[in-house]
Enzyme design. Structure first.
Site, PDB file in Angstrom:
ATOM      1  N   GLU A   1       6.936  -0.334  -4.591  1.00  0.00           N
ATOM      2  CA  GLU A   1       5.860  -0.261  -5.582  1.00  0.00           C
ATOM      3  C   GLU A   1       4.576  -0.251  -4.773  1.00  0.00           C
ATOM      4  OE1 GLU A   1       2.691  -1.719  -7.172  1.00  0.00           O
ATOM      5  OE2 GLU A   1       3.886  -3.475  -7.714  1.00  0.00           O
TER       6      GLU A   1
ATOM      7  N   SER B   1       0.817  -1.215   0.000  1.00  0.00           N
ATOM      8  CA  SER B   1       0.000   0.000   0.000  1.00  0.00           C
ATOM      9  C   SER B   1       0.853   1.268   0.000  1.00  0.00           C
ATOM     10  CB  SER B   1      -0.901   0.019   1.234  1.00  0.00           C
ATOM     11  OG  SER B   1      -0.125   0.190   2.416  1.00  0.00           O
TER      12      SER B   1
ATOM     13  N   GLU C   1      -7.066   4.731  -5.171  1.00  0.00           N
ATOM     14  CA  GLU C   1      -7.204   3.334  -5.589  1.00  0.00           C
ATOM     15  C   GLU C   1      -8.225   2.616  -4.708  1.00  0.00           C
ATOM     16  OE1 GLU C   1      -4.379  -0.629  -6.293  1.00  0.00           O
ATOM     17  OE2 GLU C   1      -3.735   0.953  -4.912  1.00  0.00           O
TER      18      GLU C   1
ATOM     19  N   CYS D   1      -1.949  -5.059  -9.052  1.00  0.00           N
ATOM     20  CA  CYS D   1      -1.529  -3.659  -9.021  1.00  0.00           C
ATOM     21  C   CYS D   1      -1.782  -2.970 -10.355  1.00  0.00           C
ATOM     22  CB  CYS D   1      -0.056  -3.561  -8.638  1.00  0.00           C
ATOM     23  SG  CYS D   1       1.006  -4.672  -9.567  1.00  0.00           S
TER      24      CYS D   1
END
Length: 527
Positions: A264, A241, A392, A301
């Site tokens: 990432e 996250s 997101e 992702c």
């Protein structure tokens, strides 16, 4: 066999008193295994072993490291059905996904083995001396990359194999000559221990130093924080996250000796649907994106969380077909009750935002920990005005934005956070009229896709799996492909160093036979 213990180098240890269990989301109950969280003493011991191992491991020949990496892949495959069964129990993911991810993990390890044997990754550069140069002599300078030290790797929740214990971070770090300490993900600690046992067995059988690898259990954040703050850790690999990755980045920056954190973290992967493409193949693209949004329960992702188009009857038709397809897809299990709860909460909040309308949602009853896939829509002006809509939603969720014109479309992309991917859906030559949109997308993403879906990350040298912040903390690097090794090395120059004392990569005779940049020209020849 799963013991629930930590691997401190080659030895199993359970010195701590805190225990936890993993969870089977399909059966909605805890698994049978009990895991021991690593104690502060075990963390110190693992880092001390890693630091000691580093001084030997960094000087091992490429050939020995190649044997080590290949042996890890062999041992993972030897785990057989026990690994696959454990993976499925701890994630709710199907057997086919488990086997596919195991194959990818082993492929990555063998790919790095082949790459380091070539030797080009050390970036050997030689500029020979010119003692008679005027007005001052030129020294002999030779540069190559060397490993930076022990690396802390954080396992990812959504990829228990390919992005976790023996995933791309670990494989690339070991290939570079850096020992690795994995902070195992608590959602799949059993899978992590089995893979750790394969790595330790491979290390023993290829005579690697004790401490080249350790695996630490943790149910919370404390073990990870202690690892990143430890003075003997020299780099961090993280997939997860934005909140977690940024916390580690800040912690590493505050150290007396700051260290790099390659994280990432998050992406909504915008997709631009150009008008002519919608007119000619809108139905086909709607079906393709319904499948992409729900693939793996949206827990990738690279899930397409944002679909952008210019307001038109064709965009409305696309949304209608997408909504129908989404509603009919059978729901699937999420990785953990915590993830399912967060998905329900964030998707519900999105629908409650001003100007956001629910376009489609899976109706009827769904089992515990299964996700209701959802599509919402909003106008471009409202999207621009509300930053909360840019966040997101991890799961099978996507937002369709109806833009007034190309200018508004470009503005949305330009103002967007950094993303892993950006996609353009276009008919032939149509894209030529949207140069401003393409240029805006290039500035915000790490991978630009033409007429496809973002889900699916090919493991090859040309893949870039990273992007501007917050997609990753350093957009120059990613965790996928051979160039991931560049995160764990640094350049070192040797000036006027005796030839016999130079590393083999820089010696005149080039005993490794690698490609080097010599006085401005690439060559494998001796000097």
């Amino acid at each position: 066999m799963i013991t629930g213990k930590n691997y401190i180098g080659f030895d199993l240890s359970n010195a701590g008193s805190t225990t936890f269990k993993t969870f089977n989301p399909k059966l909605n109950k805890e698994t049978e295994w009990l895991f021991y969280e690593a104690s502060e003493e075990e963390i110190d011991k693992a880092t001390a072993l890693a630091w000691k191992a580093f001084h030997e491991f960094k000087t091992t020949s490429y050939k020995k490291r190649v044997q080590f990496l290949k042996k890890i892949a062999d041992e993972i495959e030897q785990l057989g059905d026990e690994l696959i069964k454990t993976y499925c129990e701890e994630t709710g993911l199907p057997e086919g996904r488990a086997k596919g991810e195991r194959g990818r993990t082993c492929f990555q390890l063998r790919t790095f083995a082949a790459y380091i044997e070539q030797g080009t990754w050390v970036n050997a550069t030689i500029d020979t001396a010119i003692p008679n140069r005027e007005p001052a002599p030129k020294p002999d300078l030779r540069k190559m990359s060397i490993p930076i030290g022990p690396i802390a790797v954080f396992g990812a929740s959504n990829f228990p194999l390919a992005y976790s214990t023996a995933g791309g971070d670990t494989a690339s770090a070991l290939a570079s000559g850096c020992p690795v300490i994995v902070k195992s993900h608590p959602m799949h600690a059993g899978t992590g221990e089995l893979v750790a046992s394969a790595i330790v067995k491979a290390a023993r059988e290829t005579n690697m130093p004790n401490g080249v690898f350790s695996n630490l259990n943790s149910s919370g954040i404390e073990v990870g924080q202690q690892l990143v703050a430890h003075s003997l850790i020299k780099g961090v690999g993280f997939t997860g996250s934005i909140t977690g990755g940024r916390a580690l980045f800040d912690l590493a920056s505050r150290r007396k000796e700051p260290i790099p954190v390659f994280a990432e973290m998050g992406s909504i992967n915008p997709v631009v649907l150009l008008p002519m493409a919608l007119k000619t193949k809108g139905i086909e693209w709607a079906k393709a994106y319904a499948s992409s949004i729900t693939l793996g329960t949206g827990q990738f992702c690279t899930n397409p969380g944002l679909l952008l188009g210019i307001k038109s009857p064709d965009l409305s038709s696309f949304l209608e077909v997408l909504s129908k397809e989404i509603s009919e897809i059978e729901p699937s299990c999420m990785l953990h009750p915590n993830i399912a709860t967060k998905y329900d909460g964030k998707s519900t909040k999105m629908v409650a935002e001003n100007s956001v309308a629910l376009a489609a949602e899976r109706k009827g009853n769904v089992a515990d920990n299964y996700a209701r896939q959802m599509v919402v829509k909003v106008d471009g002006k409202s999207f621009i005005a509300n930053p909360r809509l840019h966040e997101e939603v991890f799961g099978p969720f996507s937002m369709v934005v109806e833009c007034e014109d190309q200018k508004e479309l470009s503005t949305i992309i330009s103002d967007m956070d950094g993303q892993l991917t950006g996609t353009i859906i276009s008919e032939e030559n149509e894209i030529d009229d949207y140069n401003e949109v393409v240029a805006a997308m290039q500035n915000r993403v790490g991978r630009l896709i033409f007429n496809g879906v973002p889900t699916g990350v090919e493991v090859c040298p040309s893949m870039q799996h990273g992007g501007p912040y917050p997609a990753s903390t350093d957009s120059r690097f990613g965790a996928v492909g051979i160039h991931a090794i560049q995160r764990w090395i640094r350049p070192l120059s040797y000036q006027n160093w005796p030839n016999q004392l130079l590393p083999d990569a820089l010696k005149d005779e080039n005993p490794l036979g690698i490609l080097r940049l010599v006085n401005g020209h690439h060559s494998t020849e001796s000097i």
